[in-house]
Design an enzyme around this catalytic site. Structure first.
Site, short mmCIF file in Angstrom:
data_model
loop_
_atom_site.label_atom_id
_atom_site.label_comp_id
_atom_site.label_asym_id
_atom_site.label_seq_id
_atom_site.Cartn_x
_atom_site.Cartn_y
_atom_site.Cartn_z
N GLU A 167 0.88 -1.16 0.00
CA GLU A 167 0.00 0.00 0.00
C GLU A 167 0.93 1.22 0.00
O GLU A 167 1.81 1.31 0.85
CB GLU A 167 -0.87 -0.03 1.27
CG GLU A 167 -2.00 0.94 1.21
CD GLU A 167 -2.84 0.92 2.49
OE1 GLU A 167 -3.54 1.90 2.72
OE2 GLU A 167 -2.76 -0.07 3.25
N ARG A 209 4.94 -13.01 9.82
CA ARG A 209 5.64 -11.77 9.50
C ARG A 209 6.94 -11.69 10.27
O ARG A 209 7.13 -12.37 11.27
CB ARG A 209 4.76 -10.56 9.76
CG ARG A 209 4.36 -10.36 11.20
CD ARG A 209 3.21 -9.37 11.32
NE ARG A 209 3.58 -8.03 10.92
CZ ARG A 209 3.01 -7.34 9.93
NH1 ARG A 209 2.07 -7.88 9.21
NH2 ARG A 209 3.39 -6.12 9.65
N LYS A 225 4.48 1.05 9.30
CA LYS A 225 4.62 2.28 8.53
C LYS A 225 3.96 3.44 9.27
O LYS A 225 4.45 4.55 9.23
CB LYS A 225 3.91 2.12 7.19
CG LYS A 225 4.73 1.40 6.14
CD LYS A 225 4.00 1.44 4.81
CE LYS A 225 3.56 0.07 4.37
NZ LYS A 225 2.46 0.00 3.46
P1 ATP Z 1 2.47 -1.78 7.72
O1 ATP Z 1 1.60 -2.27 8.83
O2 ATP Z 1 3.87 -1.51 8.12
O3 ATP Z 1 1.84 -0.69 6.92
P2 ATP Z 1 1.46 -3.59 5.82
O4 ATP Z 1 1.38 -5.06 5.98
O5 ATP Z 1 0.20 -2.82 5.93
O6 ATP Z 1 2.59 -3.04 6.76
P3 ATP Z 1 1.67 -3.45 3.00
O7 ATP Z 1 2.15 -2.30 2.23
O8 ATP Z 1 0.26 -3.80 2.94
O9 ATP Z 1 2.15 -3.20 4.47
O10 ATP Z 1 2.58 -4.73 2.74
C1 ATP Z 1 3.02 -5.22 1.50
C2 ATP Z 1 3.40 -6.65 1.70
O11 ATP Z 1 4.44 -6.77 2.68
C3 ATP Z 1 2.23 -7.47 2.23
O12 ATP Z 1 2.13 -8.64 1.46
C4 ATP Z 1 2.58 -7.74 3.65
O13 ATP Z 1 2.06 -8.96 4.07
C5 ATP Z 1 4.10 -7.72 3.65
N1 ATP Z 1 4.65 -7.34 4.96
C6 ATP Z 1 4.41 -6.22 5.66
N2 ATP Z 1 5.04 -6.24 6.85
C7 ATP Z 1 5.70 -7.42 6.92
C8 ATP Z 1 6.55 -8.06 7.90
N3 ATP Z 1 6.83 -7.47 9.06
N4 ATP Z 1 7.05 -9.28 7.61
C9 ATP Z 1 6.78 -9.86 6.44
N5 ATP Z 1 6.00 -9.33 5.48
C10 ATP Z 1 5.46 -8.13 5.71
MG MG Z 2 -1.31 -1.86 5.53
#
Ligand code: ATP
Ligand code: MG
Length: 546
Positions: free
Chosen positions: A31, A257, A267
């Site tokens: 995102e 994760r 983020k």
């Molecule tokens: P945040 O909570 O930091 O915004 P998010 O999961 O919302 O993280 P996205 O931009 O939706 O972030 O993530 C893109 C991809 O990265 C998704 O497939 C997500 O599952 C993966 N991802 C995010 N954080 C982790 C993590 N700590 N370990 C492994 N994969 C991750």
């Molecule tokens: Mg997210």
């Protein structure tokens, strides 16, 4: 690279051998609401790793179906961070490009009697949803006719209703043991501009509806996500099936994760640090963002190596920060050139040495091909104050009164006199150079155990060094709140004297400051005003047993 397979690869192998899929297609779907962090590196390594291992494909798809918080700056940073890690996507896509496809899917569901427009408020929907122990209560709007639903849904799209006045819900099962299947909302009214589609839409699809459609539309075979989505998988499968996408339908697979001690993996919180000015920006070298880590001097190969070594699992756990550091250290030990920098300078006058010379000093004994640099040497040099003791303990091998030490790459010197001020503090050493003791051509016969770094006083550069620590302090007394754990002392600025060769370094160049640690030249450097970031210390504190 480790050739053993993880559980995701086992699933893919089975799908290939059963003939369910003939080609493997993955995607990375960030995102664009912030910069990527080290957690995303794990997901990137898994998705692009599968592409490489199976000769498949992997798309970069910006999941920008939520109109509010997205920004072009984030899109650009994400692209450059992925390339920096060493990956190249097949297609670059934006989920918002498929709003029409999603709308058509919603209409299809309505026509099949599988979706209905509801007038309930978010609060009413929540109240009627039931609990893990009780079934939900059916919406009063659940049995609207297909014709009425179509009319209302088109009106939603055409801007007839204000935000929150109506939603489109999937008609699944209000008694399902899985709460995600109790008629989830799949479209909402939101009069908001979107960075890509502008004001074209005033209804937006929900993540659980949009994501499976994006995957299926692109022909993704294996949609890899983190464990929080495990309970959403039945809905994912329902959406791709009922929208009647062609076979093979994408399969969602969840993994644990990445969590690292004292490391912020959100983020949202990282953005807060940037917005509040607690760090110098998203790429502050203390930030666990890929941009920050890159500026900190972590090599991309070391990050990939780390992700490979921690493996892929189905159980959540926390990796020690020192494990990542140890992967970085191992890489730099092989790759970083050695240079001499003195942090706490003590002047040494070589009383019997006249003139100057250029010494040829090897850059890295660990390197496969040896290279050398020219290091100036003359009558006045600096050594580190910690390498001299006026009253040394037994077995002290560095410099002491009437003692010997070797200057790395140069000569053995003898300390003739320690000059002190009125308070007894040493201000200067007067030493002599031992004849025939030059490194590499030493025939003097004097054996010394200590070798210390030094810099030539007349040609060295005064540099600024940022000593860095984690942005979070250790969890103490059960306090886990990031705000309370913020480490106010995470960056200390010190000065040092660096050998002349560093003046020709470029931003991003990494070095081992001999006997001190690894450092990278920061882009804040200006001509003769060099700024270095500490990458990692020399000593490994990783304990695999912990
Ligand atoms: P945040 O909570 O930091 O915004 P998010 O999961 O919302 O993280 P996205 O931009 O939706 O972030 O993530 C893109 C991809 O990265 C998704 O497939 C997500 O599952 C993966 N991802 C995010 N954080 C982790 C993590 N700590 N370990 C492994 N994969 C991750
Ligand atoms: Mg997210």
């Amino acid at each position: 690279m480790d050739e053993s397979k993880n559980f995701i690869e086992d699933i893919i192998d089975a799908d290939l051998s059963s003939g369910k899929v003939t080609e493997v297609y993955t995607r990375f779907p960030p995102e664009p609401n912030g910069y990527l962090h080290i957690g995303h590196a794990k997901s990137l390594c898994i998705n692009f790793g599968i592409k490489a291992k199976y000769g498949g494909k992997c798309n970069l798809r910006f999941d920008d179906t939520n109109p509010s918080k997205e920004d072009a700056e984030y899109v650009e940073s994400i692209k450059s961070d992925i390339r920096w890690l060493g990956f190249e996507w097949d297609k670059l896509l934006f989920a918002s490009d498929y709003f029409d496809v999603m709308f058509d899917c919603a209409v299809k569901l309505i026509n099949k009697g599988l979706a209905y427009v509801s007038d309930e408020s978010a609060e009413e929907i929540r109240q009627r949803r039931g609990t893990l122990y009780e079934p939900g209560i059916e919406s009063p709007d659940r049995n609207r006719s297909v014709e009425e639903n179509l009319k209302l849904f088109y009106e939603m799209r055409d801007g007839v209703y204000p935000d929150g006045a109506k939603v489109l819900r999937a008609k699944i099962d209000m008694a399902s043991p899985n709460l995600n299947m109790r008629d989830p909302v799949i479209y909402r009214v939101l009069h908001a501009s979107h960075h890509n589609t502008g004001d074209k839409w005033c209804i937006y699809p929900m993540y659980d509806f949009a994501h499976p459609i994006e995957d299926a539309y692109e022909g993704i075979t294996h949609s890899i996500c983190t464990l929080e989505f495990e309970d959403h998988r039945p809905l994912y499968d329902w959406v791709v099936r009922e929208c009647e996408f062609p076979q093979p339908l994408p399969q969602q697979i969840e993994f644990a994760r990445l969590n690292i001690t004292n490391t912020i993996m959100s983020k949202r919180y990282l953005k807060k640090l940037v917005d509040e000015g607690k760090v110098m920006g998203w790429d502050d070298p203390r930030m666990p963002t890929l941009s920050g880590i890159r500026r900190r001097g972590y090599p991309p190969e070391a990050i990939r190596d780390f992700c490979e070594r921690i493996g892929v699992s189905k159980a959540n756990s926390e990796v020690q920060e020192s494990y990542l550091e140890s992967c970085v250290r191992e890489n730099l030990n092989r790759t970083a050139d050695r240079v001499m920098v003195v942090f706490d300078p003590l002047k040494v006058v070589l009383t019997d040495y006249e003139g100057s010379e250029e010494l040829s000093v090897e850059n890295n004994a660990m390197a496969e091909v040896q290279t050398y640099r020219s290091v100036p040497f003359s009558k006045e040099i600096y050594i580190d104050r910690s390498d001299f003791e006026l009253t040394p303990p037994p077995k002290y091998y560095r410099l002491k009164p009437d003692g010997y030490v070797r200057l790395k790459g140069a000569y053995i010197i003898h300390c003739d006199q320690a000059v002190t001020d009125d308070n007894g503090n040493v201000t200067e050493l007067r030493c002599s150079v031992v004849p025939n003791s030059k490194s590499g051509e030493d025939t003097c016969g004097i054996k010394v155990k200590g070798v210390i770094q030094w810099v030539d006083a007349s040609t060295c550069a005064d540099v600024t060094v940022r000593k860095l620590q984690s942005l979070l302090t250790d969890v103490k007394d059960g306090v886990t709140d990031f705000n309370e754990r913020f480490n106010a002392d995470s960056m200390r600025i010190v000065t040092a004297k660096a050998e002349r060769s560093l003046l020709s370094a470029k931003a991003g160049d990494r070095f081992q400051f001999m006997r001190v640690g690894y450092y990278v030249l920061d882009r804040d450097s200006r001509d003769d005003k060099l700024v270095f970031n500490e990458i990692v210390g020399l000593r490994d504190s990783f304990n695999p047993a912990k």
